[in-house]
Design a protein around this motif. Structure first.
Motif, PDB file in Angstrom:
ATOM      1  N   ARG A  41       0.838  -1.212   0.000  1.00 15.97           N
ATOM      2  CA  ARG A  41       0.000   0.000   0.000  1.00 15.97           C
ATOM      3  C   ARG A  41       0.866   1.252   0.000  1.00 15.97           C
ATOM      4  N   LEU A  42       1.967   1.214   0.742  1.00 14.69           N
ATOM      5  CA  LEU A  42       2.888   2.357   0.745  1.00 14.69           C
ATOM      6  C   LEU A  42       3.481   2.586  -0.641  1.00 14.69           C
ATOM      7  N   SER A  43       3.959   1.501  -1.251  1.00 15.17           N
ATOM      8  CA  SER A  43       4.620   1.634  -2.552  1.00 15.17           C
ATOM      9  C   SER A  43       3.639   2.067  -3.631  1.00 15.17           C
ATOM     10  N   GLU A  44       2.373   1.676  -3.513  1.00 16.30           N
ATOM     11  CA  GLU A  44       1.367   2.057  -4.507  1.00 16.30           C
ATOM     12  C   GLU A  44       1.041   3.545  -4.452  1.00 16.30           C
ATOM     13  N   LYS A  45       1.263   4.170  -3.313  1.00 12.98           N
ATOM     14  CA  LYS A  45       0.969   5.594  -3.171  1.00 12.98           C
ATOM     15  C   LYS A  45       2.049   6.468  -3.797  1.00 12.98           C
ATOM     16  N   VAL A  46       3.214   5.900  -4.005  1.00 14.96           N
ATOM     17  CA  VAL A  46       4.352   6.676  -4.483  1.00 14.96           C
ATOM     18  C   VAL A  46       4.126   7.139  -5.921  1.00 14.96           C
ATOM     19  N   LEU A  47       4.465   8.403  -6.181  1.00 16.16           N
ATOM     20  CA  LEU A  47       4.439   8.939  -7.529  1.00 16.16           C
ATOM     21  C   LEU A  47       5.841   8.885  -8.111  1.00 16.16           C
ATOM     22  N   ARG A  48       5.923   8.607  -9.395  1.00 16.54           N
ATOM     23  CA  ARG A  48       7.214   8.552 -10.086  1.00 16.54           C
ATOM     24  C   ARG A  48       7.500   9.915 -10.692  1.00 16.54           C
ATOM     25  N   GLN A  74       9.384  19.655 -15.437  1.00 19.30           N
ATOM     26  CA  GLN A  74       9.823  18.698 -14.425  1.00 19.30           C
ATOM     27  C   GLN A  74       9.388  19.095 -13.022  1.00 19.30           C
ATOM     28  N   GLN A  75       9.120  20.385 -12.801  1.00 18.41           N
ATOM     29  CA  GLN A  75       8.712  20.853 -11.473  1.00 18.41           C
ATOM     30  C   GLN A  75       7.394  20.229 -11.018  1.00 18.41           C
ATOM     31  N   PHE A  76       6.478  20.011 -11.964  1.00 20.61           N
ATOM     32  CA  PHE A  76       5.164  19.511 -11.562  1.00 20.61           C
ATOM     33  C   PHE A  76       4.812  18.162 -12.188  1.00 20.61           C
ATOM     34  N   MET A  77       5.706  17.581 -12.966  1.00 26.41           N
ATOM     35  CA  MET A  77       5.382  16.333 -13.645  1.00 26.41           C
ATOM     36  C   MET A  77       5.652  15.125 -12.753  1.00 26.41           C
ATOM     37  N   TYR A  78       4.605  14.468 -12.349  1.00 27.36           N
ATOM     38  CA  TYR A  78       4.688  13.209 -11.624  1.00 27.36           C
ATOM     39  C   TYR A  78       3.857  12.180 -12.373  1.00 27.36           C
ATOM     40  N   ILE A  79       4.293  10.954 -12.316  1.00 31.44           N
ATOM     41  CA  ILE A  79       3.597   9.885 -13.029  1.00 31.44           C
ATOM     42  C   ILE A  79       2.939   8.954 -12.022  1.00 31.44           C
ATOM     43  N   ALA A  80       1.645   8.771 -12.167  1.00 30.13           N
ATOM     44  CA  ALA A  80       0.900   7.875 -11.282  1.00 30.13           C
ATOM     45  C   ALA A  80      -0.378   7.460 -11.989  1.00 30.13           C
ATOM     46  N   PRO A  81      -0.964   6.334 -11.593  1.00 35.98           N
ATOM     47  CA  PRO A  81      -2.213   5.904 -12.241  1.00 35.98           C
ATOM     48  C   PRO A  81      -3.359   6.867 -11.947  1.00 35.98           C
ATOM     49  N   TYR A  82      -4.141   7.182 -12.958  1.00 38.16           N
ATOM     50  CA  TYR A  82      -5.346   7.991 -12.791  1.00 38.16           C
ATOM     51  C   TYR A  82      -6.569   7.082 -12.764  1.00 38.16           C
ATOM     52  N   GLU A  83      -7.658   7.617 -12.216  1.00 42.52           N
ATOM     53  CA  GLU A  83      -8.901   6.859 -12.226  1.00 42.52           C
ATOM     54  C   GLU A  83      -9.383   6.695 -13.666  1.00 42.52           C
ATOM     55  N   PHE A 376       9.341  13.241   0.192  1.00 39.61           N
ATOM     56  CA  PHE A 376       8.250  12.446   0.762  1.00 39.61           C
ATOM     57  C   PHE A 376       8.119  11.115   0.030  1.00 39.61           C
ATOM     58  N   ASN A 377       8.194  11.145  -1.286  1.00 39.24           N
ATOM     59  CA  ASN A 377       8.101   9.915  -2.067  1.00 39.24           C
ATOM     60  C   ASN A 377       9.289   8.990  -1.803  1.00 39.24           C
ATOM     61  N   ASP A 378      10.480   9.570  -1.671  1.00 42.02           N
ATOM     62  CA  ASP A 378      11.670   8.748  -1.384  1.00 42.02           C
ATOM     63  C   ASP A 378      11.535   8.053  -0.032  1.00 42.02           C
ATOM     64  N   VAL A 379      10.991   8.759   0.961  1.00 39.85           N
ATOM     65  CA  VAL A 379      10.787   8.160   2.285  1.00 39.85           C
ATOM     66  C   VAL A 379       9.804   6.993   2.193  1.00 39.85           C
ATOM     67  N   LEU A 380       8.709   7.178   1.463  1.00 41.31           N
ATOM     68  CA  LEU A 380       7.725   6.100   1.315  1.00 41.31           C
ATOM     69  C   LEU A 380       8.331   4.889   0.622  1.00 41.31           C
ATOM     70  N   ILE A 381       9.128   5.139  -0.412  1.00 41.66           N
ATOM     71  CA  ILE A 381       9.765   4.036  -1.131  1.00 41.66           C
ATOM     72  C   ILE A 381      10.653   3.223  -0.197  1.00 41.66           C
TER      73      ILE A 381
END
Length: 485
Positions: A41-48, A74-83, A376-381
């Motif tokens: 669940r932690l890893s699924e929350k992470v944005l790339r 690059q400042q605002f581009m994160y990759i994650a699944p959308y609904e 924050f994402n690095d900590v979750l990973i």
């Protein structure tokens, strides 16, 4: 007879021991399965977050994207699944473009799937850029109808407020940016709605600056072929979100609402969270009270600005208050994780239960605490990959947290403050944990973390840190139009 009884006794004893051992193994398997689920669940929350070089590599062979400023993207581009429903709603959206952007089946699959590193990354970056172009195309169409509504002033004020809110909501769900002019318009409309008790109509010419901003952005929209000539407008000039498609989607997903109003943006009552920073259980050698004057000064500045009636015109003038509060909330949260890992490592396997409890609590807090910044994402990973107290990644995580907390504290207090570093008091932790022999400290520590987040969540009226950061970033982009050629 005695021999038979003895044999029966031995058989029963064997069966009992077998069942006990089997049950014990089942319990262990169940615990291990739950532990694995919580870490996933932690890893699924992470944005790339792609790096500048990764984005550059992905677009290097595509002439279409050569006008993109990679550093800015690059400042605002994160990759994650959308609904899926969100992507399908955007895809069905009818715009005023002569060449509307449409997502293919493969595009939709890519946007709604988790991104893996490797060969798929380039494709995901290109699809993400196409997605941003679609959001920009829709935004340009919405601006056309918004311009008409503001010019005529005949629509109900509450409808205009809601329309602008939905424009911001769409960008938030899409991980896109909102230019400062739209935030200013939203703030001014909220204030009008709050103060105009005797009318529901928008006063004529109350927002000349916004109308000029709309004129500029529509010029950019036409220049980038997002809209055809909007003069004359379509026969139906009333506010619309593509025949209500997005409105329906919004209400179907109402639990995900932004929850932004005047009180949230002014951070009403948030000063109460300061009491949480006096707690000494963390062992952090830093006087949180030194931050009080800094926050108090910013609160006074914002209060004076609001009282004078200037805040709606310049809502970002005292954005430092929002930044400072966001930073110190994160710093405090990082300290909890930092200390827990430190003690968990020292106590060893006897503290495993409490570490598993920490991961469970973090998962429960993510809807409120999550921010899409890189640390924050690095900590979750890292946390998602730590299973035992012997894992070397604990040291890596502690060092990451230490550096980030120090950076935040230095940025808040300024370079000349007498406490230039936040350090851990080993003596205090030894005292609290009885020289690392009693893991009960971690139980109390996790409960303290839970109360800390619950109190802040309550004070912020459930406006998540992600939304707060989204608002702060609105000050970074002026008249931004994502390039389309």
């Amino acid at each position: 007879m005695k021999l038979q009884l003895k044999i029966i006794f031995l058989v029963l004893k064997f069966v009992f021991c077998f069942l006990t051992e089997a049950n014990g193994k089942d319990d262990e398997n169940e615990k291990e399965n739950e532990r694995r689920i919580q870490h996933e669940r932690l890893s699924e929350k992470v944005l790339r977050k792609p790096t500048v070089s990764e984005i550059t590599s992905a677009i290097s062979d595509s002439e279409v994207y050569q006008k993109i400023q990679v550093e800015r993207l690059q400042q605002f581009m994160y990759i994650a699944p959308y609904e899926v429903a969100f992507i399908e709603t955007l895809n069905a959206y009818k715009t005023l473009s002569s060449r509307p952007i449409e997502f293919s089946t493969n595009d939709i699959t890519t946007l709604t799937s988790k991104c893996d590193d490797g060969e798929s990354l380039n494709n995901r970056i290109l699809t993400q850029i196409k997605f941003y172009r679609k959001l920009q195309e829709i935004h340009c169409t919405n601006c056309v109808f918004l311009k008409a509504a503001l010019a005529q002033g005949e629509d109900d004020l509450k409808d205009i407020v809601h329309y602008v809110y939905l424009m911001i909501d769409m960008s938030y769900r899409g991980g896109f940016i909102v230019s400062d002019w739209l935030w200013k318009l939203h703030v001014q409309l909220l204030e009008l709605k709050k103060n105009l008790l005797d009318t529901s109509k928008l006063p004529n010419d109350c927002l000349p600056e916004m109308k000029e901003s709309l004129r500029k952005i529509l010029t950019e929209c036409r220049g980038n072929n997002y809209i055809i000539n909007d003069d004359p407008l379509p026969s139906d000039m009333s506010l619309k979100m593509d025949d209500q498609k997005y409105r329906i989607f919004f209400f179907d997903n109402y639990k995900l609402r932004l929850g932004i109003d005047v009180g949230n943006l002014l951070l009403n009552h948030l000063w109460r969270l300061l009491r949480e920073f006096t707690e000494k259980i963390t062992g952090l050698l830093f006087r949180w009270t030194c931050i009080y004057p800094i926050i108090e000064e910013e609160i006074n500045n914002l209060s004076k600005q609001y009282t004078s009636g200037e805040w709606p015109k310049q809502p970002f003038k005292h954005i430092k208050l929002h930044k400072v509060l966001l930073d110190i909330i994160k710093a405090k949260w990082y300290c909890y994780i930092w200390i827990h890992l430190f003690v968990y490592q020292k106590i060893g396997s006897r503290a495993q239960y409490y570490y598993d409890m920490l991961i469970h609590v973090i998962n429960a807090q993510l809807n409120f605490m999550y921010t899409d910044d890189q640390t924050f994402n690095d900590v979750l990973i890292l946390l998602s990959k730590i299973y035992t107290p012997e894992d070397d990644k604990i040291n890596t995580t502690i060092e990451l947290l230490k550096n980030e907390v120090n950076r935040i504290l230095r940025s808040v207090t300024g370079p000349n403050y007498e406490y230039k570093e936040a350090t851990i008091s080993y003596e205090l932790i030894n005292k609290k944990t009885k020289r690392f022999k009693d893991p009960k400290f971690l139980h109390d520590h996790v409960n303290s973390l839970k109360h800390f987040v619950l109190n802040i969540n309550s004070d912020m009226d459930k406006t998540s840190l992600s939304i707060l950061l989204f608002y702060i970033r609105g000050n970074q982009f002026t008249d931004f139009v994502f390039p389309n050629e």
